[in-house]
Write a protein that holds these residues in place. Structure first.
Motif, PDB file in Angstrom:
ATOM      1  N   VAL A 186      -4.589   4.238  -4.039  1.00 22.39           N
ATOM      2  CA  VAL A 186      -3.990   4.475  -5.355  1.00 22.39           C
ATOM      3  C   VAL A 186      -2.520   4.076  -5.359  1.00 22.39           C
ATOM      4  N   SER A 187      -1.808   4.443  -4.307  1.00 17.09           N
ATOM      5  CA  SER A 187      -0.382   4.094  -4.244  1.00 17.09           C
ATOM      6  C   SER A 187      -0.194   2.581  -4.220  1.00 17.09           C
ATOM      7  N   LEU A 188      -1.094   1.870  -3.563  1.00 14.99           N
ATOM      8  CA  LEU A 188      -0.990   0.410  -3.493  1.00 14.99           C
ATOM      9  C   LEU A 188      -1.271  -0.228  -4.850  1.00 14.99           C
ATOM     10  N   VAL A 189      -2.305   0.255  -5.529  1.00 20.13           N
ATOM     11  CA  VAL A 189      -2.639  -0.264  -6.860  1.00 20.13           C
ATOM     12  C   VAL A 189      -1.468  -0.052  -7.818  1.00 20.13           C
ATOM     13  N   ASN A 190      -0.925   1.154  -7.817  1.00 18.28           N
ATOM     14  CA  ASN A 190       0.195   1.468  -8.716  1.00 18.28           C
ATOM     15  C   ASN A 190       1.415   0.610  -8.420  1.00 18.28           C
ATOM     16  N   LEU A 191       1.674   0.417  -7.132  1.00 19.18           N
ATOM     17  CA  LEU A 191       2.861  -0.343  -6.735  1.00 19.18           C
ATOM     18  C   LEU A 191       2.734  -1.815  -7.118  1.00 19.18           C
ATOM     19  N   VAL A 192       1.585  -2.412  -6.855  1.00 23.55           N
ATOM     20  CA  VAL A 192       1.374  -3.819  -7.209  1.00 23.55           C
ATOM     21  C   VAL A 192       1.476  -4.013  -8.714  1.00 23.55           C
ATOM     22  N   HIS A 193       0.919  -3.104  -9.488  1.00 23.68           N
ATOM     23  CA  HIS A 193       1.010  -3.196 -10.953  1.00 23.68           C
ATOM     24  C   HIS A 193       2.459  -3.072 -11.420  1.00 23.68           C
ATOM     25  N   ALA A 194       3.217  -2.176 -10.803  1.00 24.88           N
ATOM     26  CA  ALA A 194       4.591  -1.938 -11.240  1.00 24.88           C
ATOM     27  C   ALA A 194       5.521  -3.096 -10.880  1.00 24.88           C
ATOM     28  N   ILE A 195       5.354  -3.647  -9.671  1.00 28.12           N
ATOM     29  CA  ILE A 195       6.275  -4.686  -9.180  1.00 28.12           C
ATOM     30  C   ILE A 195       5.875  -6.075  -9.653  1.00 28.12           C
ATOM     31  N   GLU A 196       4.574  -6.335  -9.712  1.00 30.38           N
ATOM     32  CA  GLU A 196       4.048  -7.679  -9.980  1.00 30.38           C
ATOM     33  C   GLU A 196       4.720  -8.706  -9.070  1.00 30.38           C
ATOM     34  N   PRO A 197       4.549  -8.547  -7.764  1.00 30.42           N
ATOM     35  CA  PRO A 197       5.234  -9.437  -6.811  1.00 30.42           C
ATOM     36  C   PRO A 197       4.682 -10.863  -6.849  1.00 30.42           C
ATOM     37  N   HIS A 198       5.560 -11.815  -6.539  1.00 30.41           N
ATOM     38  CA  HIS A 198       5.132 -13.204  -6.370  1.00 30.41           C
ATOM     39  C   HIS A 198       4.582 -13.429  -4.965  1.00 30.41           C
ATOM     40  N   GLU A 199       5.099 -12.644  -4.016  1.00 31.22           N
ATOM     41  CA  GLU A 199       4.637 -12.755  -2.630  1.00 31.22           C
ATOM     42  C   GLU A 199       4.470 -11.360  -2.036  1.00 31.22           C
ATOM     43  N   VAL A 200       3.397 -11.172  -1.262  1.00 35.06           N
ATOM     44  CA  VAL A 200       3.168  -9.916  -0.556  1.00 35.06           C
ATOM     45  C   VAL A 200       3.009 -10.234   0.924  1.00 35.06           C
ATOM     46  N   TYR A 201       3.772  -9.536   1.756  1.00 34.71           N
ATOM     47  CA  TYR A 201       3.690  -9.699   3.212  1.00 34.71           C
ATOM     48  C   TYR A 201       3.173  -8.394   3.803  1.00 34.71           C
ATOM     49  N   ASN A 202       1.959  -8.426   4.335  1.00 36.36           N
ATOM     50  CA  ASN A 202       1.359  -7.212   4.887  1.00 36.36           C
ATOM     51  C   ASN A 202       1.664  -7.100   6.374  1.00 36.36           C
ATOM     52  N   LEU A 203       2.782  -6.461   6.682  1.00 37.53           N
ATOM     53  CA  LEU A 203       3.224  -6.299   8.074  1.00 37.53           C
ATOM     54  C   LEU A 203       3.008  -4.877   8.576  1.00 37.53           C
ATOM     55  N   GLY A 204       2.611  -3.971   7.693  1.00 38.17           N
ATOM     56  CA  GLY A 204       2.412  -2.579   8.089  1.00 38.17           C
ATOM     57  C   GLY A 204       1.171  -2.433   8.957  1.00 38.17           C
ATOM     58  N   ALA A 205       1.275  -1.645  10.026  1.00 37.60           N
ATOM     59  CA  ALA A 205       0.131  -1.455  10.926  1.00 37.60           C
ATOM     60  C   ALA A 205       0.461  -0.419  11.988  1.00 37.60           C
ATOM     61  N   GLN A 206      -0.587   0.122  12.595  1.00 39.75           N
ATOM     62  CA  GLN A 206      -0.444   0.817  13.875  1.00 39.75           C
ATOM     63  C   GLN A 206      -0.565  -0.298  14.902  1.00 39.75           C
ATOM     64  N   SER A 207       0.556  -0.719  15.461  1.00 36.74           N
ATOM     65  CA  SER A 207       0.588  -1.988  16.187  1.00 36.74           C
ATOM     66  C   SER A 207       0.637  -1.870  17.704  1.00 36.74           C
ATOM     67  N   HIS A 208       0.478  -0.669  18.236  1.00 36.59           N
ATOM     68  CA  HIS A 208       0.538  -0.514  19.683  1.00 36.59           C
ATOM     69  C   HIS A 208      -0.882  -0.549  20.255  1.00 36.59           C
ATOM     70  N   VAL A 209      -1.152  -1.533  21.126  1.00 34.93           N
ATOM     71  CA  VAL A 209      -2.504  -1.742  21.644  1.00 34.93           C
ATOM     72  C   VAL A 209      -2.997  -0.531  22.429  1.00 34.93           C
ATOM     73  N   LYS A 210      -2.181  -0.010  23.332  1.00 28.81           N
ATOM     74  CA  LYS A 210      -2.599   1.140  24.147  1.00 28.81           C
ATOM     75  C   LYS A 210      -2.885   2.358  23.266  1.00 28.81           C
ATOM     76  N   VAL A 211      -2.064   2.592  22.266  1.00 27.67           N
ATOM     77  CA  VAL A 211      -2.246   3.726  21.363  1.00 27.67           C
ATOM     78  C   VAL A 211      -3.543   3.588  20.572  1.00 27.67           C
ATOM     79  N   SER A 212      -3.967   2.360  20.298  1.00 29.72           N
ATOM     80  CA  SER A 212      -5.182   2.165  19.506  1.00 29.72           C
ATOM     81  C   SER A 212      -6.425   2.700  20.211  1.00 29.72           C
ATOM     82  N   PHE A 213      -6.396   2.793  21.540  1.00 31.03           N
ATOM     83  CA  PHE A 213      -7.505   3.406  22.269  1.00 31.03           C
ATOM     84  C   PHE A 213      -7.507   4.923  22.077  1.00 31.03           C
ATOM     85  N   GLU A 214      -6.345   5.498  21.861  1.00 33.33           N
ATOM     86  CA  GLU A 214      -6.223   6.940  21.671  1.00 33.33           C
ATOM     87  C   GLU A 214      -6.419   7.342  20.207  1.00 33.33           C
ATOM     88  N   LEU A 215      -6.089   6.416  19.286  1.00 34.67           N
ATOM     89  CA  LEU A 215      -6.225   6.667  17.849  1.00 34.67           C
ATOM     90  C   LEU A 215      -7.043   5.546  17.200  1.00 34.67           C
TER      91      LEU A 215
END
Length: 328
Positions: free
Chosen positions: A63-92
């Motif tokens: 819901v937060s993503l839908v609302n944000l995209v509608h409000a901003i109407e971006p020309h470009e979106v860069y999806n860099l958000g992540a749980q990015s630690h490989v070792k942690v991904s085995f635990e979570l």
């Protein structure tokens, strides 16, 4: 004025990309998660910038993503958000999948539903190649060896699917390891350079590491965000590998870092098997020929230069903290 939305703006890549886009005259919007304490040190220096806007949201909240995209109407979106630690991904593993895999789907669906003319960048990773031997390029078979790699592989393919099914300008940048002084302290390169700084300043006398034989293709994050931007400026949406093409072992990176500080790594590094992953990726070395030929992108910082600039930054930063405590 172009508007860009960056998820993961407070991370290493997000902060460098925000700087780059602001320099190019963009209006930059960043997605940040709500915490009881602020974690924005990488973008604090941009705080007074008129064209930077931060918004609370989360890749696990559609819901937060839908609302944000509608409000901003971006020309470009860069999806860099992540749980990015490989070792942690085995635990979570479930959290990693929900954020890194389904989170991308939520964001793509928000863009599709908004019906806006928007270009989408997905941060894919060399970890998707996993057990497939190097060199790895855009046509190499994927074989992830961690929940992180598997989640990112889903994101990669769902980006391809939305490009083909809905004619979205959606691309994936398959980036090999890229580091900087802004790298998180739990990642091996930063762990090494911070360890070197601590030993050099007499705070500690040793550093504990896991697999010293793992081979990675290490580049400088500040150079790699330029490649991300170039992918979205091209006429056709395509996927690209960004890499230096040079393999370096963890041992060699440690040698570079310690040597730069006038230290012998063998006097200070200790091994602990607890830092090993359940399934290891032995070697990742990328072939970025396509990015060089199509985008005109090429890196200029190798692993040795990277280790040296990170050591210098950590010695300076840690030195300031020590001096501050002594003054207090």
């Amino acid at each position: 004025m172009k508007r860009a939305l960056i998820t993961g703006i407070t991370g290493q890549d997000g902060s460098y990309l925000a700087e780059l886009l602001l320099e190019k005259g963009y209006e930059v919007h960043g997605l940040v998660r709500r915490h009881s304490t602020l974690n924005r040190s990488r973008i604090d220096h941009l705080g007074g910038t008129e064209n930077l806007h931060l918004h609370y949201g989360d890749l696990t909240d559609g819901v937060s993503l839908v609302n944000l995209v509608h409000a901003i109407e971006p020309h470009e979106v860069y999806n860099l958000g992540a749980q990015s630690h490989v070792k942690v991904s085995f635990e979570l593993p479930e959290y990693t999948a929900n954020t890194d895999a389904v989170g991308t789907l939520r964001l793509l669906e928000a863009i599709r539903a908004a019906g806006i003319d928007c270009r989408f960048y997905q941060a894919s990773t060399s970890e998707m190649f996993g057990a497939t031997p190097p060199p790895q390029d855009e046509g190499t078979v994927f074989y992830p060896r961690s929940p992180y790699g598997a989640a990112k592989l889903y994101s990669h393919w769902v980006t391809v699917n939305y490009r083909e099914a809905y004619d979205l300008f959606a691309v994936s940048g398959i980036l090999f390891n890229h580091e900087s002084p802004r790298r998180g302290e739990s990642f091996v390169t930063r762990k090494i350079t911070l360890g070197v700084a601590s030993i050099k300043l007499g705070i500690t006398d040793h550093l504990t590491l896991g697999n010293l034989d793992a081979i990675r293709d290490w580049g400088y994050a500040k150079e790699y965000v330029e490649g991300m931007w170039r992918m979205l400026q091209h006429d056709e949406p395509q996927d690209y590998v960004l890499a230096t093409g040079i393999g370096t072992t963890v041992r060699e990176f440690a040698e570079y870092a310690f040597s730069h500080a006038g230290l012998n790594w063998e006097d200070h590094v200790r091994y602990n098997e607890a830092y090993e992953r359940p399934t290891e990726v032995d070697a990742l070395i990328g072939d970025a020929s396509k990015a060089r030929e199509v985008l005109g992108w090429k890196p200029s910082t190798d692993a040795k230069g990277l280790a040296e600039l990170m050591v210098d930054a950590d010695i300076e930063q840690l030195g300031r903290l020590v001096a501050h405590k002594q003054e207090g």
